[in-house]
Design a protein around this motif. Structure first.
Motif, short mmCIF file in Angstrom:
data_model
loop_
_atom_site.label_atom_id
_atom_site.label_comp_id
_atom_site.label_asym_id
_atom_site.label_seq_id
_atom_site.Cartn_x
_atom_site.Cartn_y
_atom_site.Cartn_z
N GLY A 1 0.85 -1.19 0.00
CA GLY A 1 0.00 0.00 0.00
C GLY A 1 0.87 1.23 0.00
N ARG A 2 0.27 2.34 -0.44
CA ARG A 2 1.08 3.56 -0.55
C ARG A 2 1.51 4.05 0.82
NH1 ARG A 2 -2.45 7.42 1.13
NH2 ARG A 2 -4.61 7.07 0.57
N ASN A 3 2.41 5.05 0.85
CA ASN A 3 2.87 5.64 2.11
C ASN A 3 1.67 6.16 2.89
OD1 ASN A 3 5.51 6.64 0.19
ND2 ASN A 3 5.90 5.62 2.11
N GLY A 4 1.63 5.81 4.14
CA GLY A 4 0.56 6.31 5.00
C GLY A 4 -0.74 5.53 4.91
N ALA A 5 -0.74 4.42 4.16
CA ALA A 5 -1.97 3.64 3.99
C ALA A 5 -2.39 2.92 5.28
CB ALA A 5 -1.79 2.61 2.87
N GLY A 6 -1.43 2.70 6.16
CA GLY A 6 -1.77 2.04 7.42
C GLY A 6 -1.14 0.65 7.57
N LYS A 7 -0.11 0.39 6.80
CA LYS A 7 0.53 -0.94 6.85
C LYS A 7 1.19 -1.16 8.22
CE LYS A 7 3.20 0.05 3.33
NZ LYS A 7 2.75 1.45 3.08
N SER A 8 2.00 -0.19 8.65
CA SER A 8 2.67 -0.36 9.95
C SER A 8 1.65 -0.36 11.07
CB SER A 8 3.67 0.78 10.19
OG SER A 8 4.64 0.78 9.19
N THR A 9 0.60 0.45 10.91
CA THR A 9 -0.44 0.49 11.95
C THR A 9 -1.10 -0.89 12.08
OG1 THR A 9 -0.80 2.82 11.45
CG2 THR A 9 -2.55 1.70 12.67
N1 LIG Z 1 2.26 7.68 16.25
C1 LIG Z 1 1.43 8.26 15.38
N2 LIG Z 1 0.66 9.31 15.74
C2 LIG Z 1 -0.19 9.90 14.89
N3 LIG Z 1 -0.36 9.51 13.59
C3 LIG Z 1 0.37 8.47 13.18
C4 LIG Z 1 1.29 7.79 14.03
N4 LIG Z 1 1.88 6.79 13.33
C5 LIG Z 1 1.34 6.85 12.09
N5 LIG Z 1 0.45 7.85 12.00
C6 LIG Z 1 -0.34 8.21 10.82
O1 LIG Z 1 -1.15 7.10 10.47
C7 LIG Z 1 -1.20 6.93 9.06
C8 LIG Z 1 -0.75 5.50 8.71
O2 LIG Z 1 0.60 5.36 9.06
P1 LIG Z 1 1.40 3.99 8.86
O3 LIG Z 1 2.78 4.22 9.35
O4 LIG Z 1 0.62 2.88 9.42
O5 LIG Z 1 1.38 3.87 7.27
P2 LIG Z 1 2.28 2.96 6.33
O6 LIG Z 1 1.36 2.41 5.29
O7 LIG Z 1 3.05 1.97 7.13
O8 LIG Z 1 3.23 4.07 5.70
P3 LIG Z 1 4.76 3.99 5.17
O9 LIG Z 1 4.72 3.12 3.95
O10 LIG Z 1 5.05 5.41 4.84
O11 LIG Z 1 5.59 3.44 6.28
C9 LIG Z 1 -0.32 8.01 8.46
O12 LIG Z 1 -1.11 9.06 8.01
C10 LIG Z 1 0.55 8.45 9.61
O13 LIG Z 1 0.88 9.82 9.49
#
Ligand SMILES: Nc1ncnc2c1ncn2[C@@H]1O[C@H](COP(=O)(O)OP(=O)(O)OP(=O)(O)O)[C@@H](O)[C@H]1O
Length: 233
Positions: A38-46
């Motif tokens: 998924g794209r940056n910020g999609a929520g993968k790490s979340t």
């Molecule tokens: N600790 C936090 N506090 C507030 N918002 C957060 C936090 N961590 C992530 N976010 C927000 O939640 C959304 C999802 O973030 P996440 O890191 O899960 O995305 P991702 O798909 O893993 O992105 P990437 O590919 O850039 O690592 C993003 O908009 C991010 O800015």
């Protein structure tokens, strides 16, 4: 009883009032590697952090071999989850051997997976290359024989050769020990090498599930999700 090693249903999670995941559903079978794209910020790490117990307000059902996975990160680790985050989480001022011991593991166990680290056991973790640090972090997670390993961008910042080495170690071990792997990836071509399946996340939900052989063929659909466009599924 769910047959999947990991089963996630209706996962909702966010930060404060910001909802990031609205309804994530996915299954990972034992011995399988599911790439989460998924794209940056999609929520993968979340998604990974929610499964590992680091997002306390996350709701939904998470089953590990059919049993609810709940509680603190420590309790979930004891139940069989392993997590390797970006940044590798080693103590830089401790040696590799000390980092292993601190995790309750025999230093030599590392060498069963990465024998090339033999001469690095007494070196401070902070003095290892990025790839070597990733090897130690990955081995630490795998040696415990977890039921599911959660990997956040396994090959981030690694050379192609080092990426191959680490990827091979993970996939071999996962298959041999029947460990399920959920691996966050940015790039389809790496996912296609690592994974048996892929789940593409967009708009807070899993928009597409693909087998390995479909990943490259359906790259237009994956791209559309990255760009936030509608996809026919
Ligand atoms: N600790 C936090 N506090 C507030 N918002 C957060 C936090 N961590 C992530 N976010 C927000 O939640 C959304 C999802 O973030 P996440 O890191 O899960 O995305 P991702 O798909 O893993 O992105 P990437 O590919 O850039 O690592 C993003 O908009 C991010 O800015």
């Amino acid at each position: 009883m769910s047959r999947a090693a990991l089963s996630v249903r209706g996962l909702r999670a966010g930060y404060g009032r910001r909802q990031v995941l609205h309804d994530v559903n996915l299954d990972v079978q034992a011995g399988e590697v599911l790439a989460l794209l998924g794209r940056n910020g999609a929520g993968k790490s979340t998604t990974l952090l929610s499964i590992a117990g680091f997002i306390p307000d996350a709701t939904g059902t998470i089953l590990l071999h059919g049993k609810p996975l709940r509680g603190t990160p420590h309790q979930r680790a004891r139940a069989g989850t392993g997590l390797v985050i970006k940044g590798r989480s080693l103590f830089a001022s401790l040696t590799v051997a000390e980092n292993m011991t601190l995790a309750g593991l025999k230093p030599e166990a590392l060498l069963e997976i990465f024998p090339e680290l033999q001469r690095r056991l007494s070196v401070k973790a902070g003095q290892l290359s990025g790839g070597e640090q990733q090897m130690v972090a990955v081995a630490r997670a795998l040696i415990r024989r977890p039921r599911i390993v959660l990997l956040d961008e396994l090959t981030f910042g690694l050379s192609p050769a080092m990426s191959r080495r680490v990827v091979d170690a993970v996939t071999t071990q996962a298959k041999a020990d029947g460990i399920a792997v959920l691996a966050v990836e940015q790039h389809i071509h790496i996912a296609e090498r690592i994974a048996t399946h892929a789940a593409i996340i967009g708009e807070g939900t899993v928009r597409l599930h693909l087998r390995r052989d479909e990943m490259l063929k359906r790259s237009d659909e994956i791209e559309a999700i990255y760009l936030g466009r509608p996809v026919d599924v």
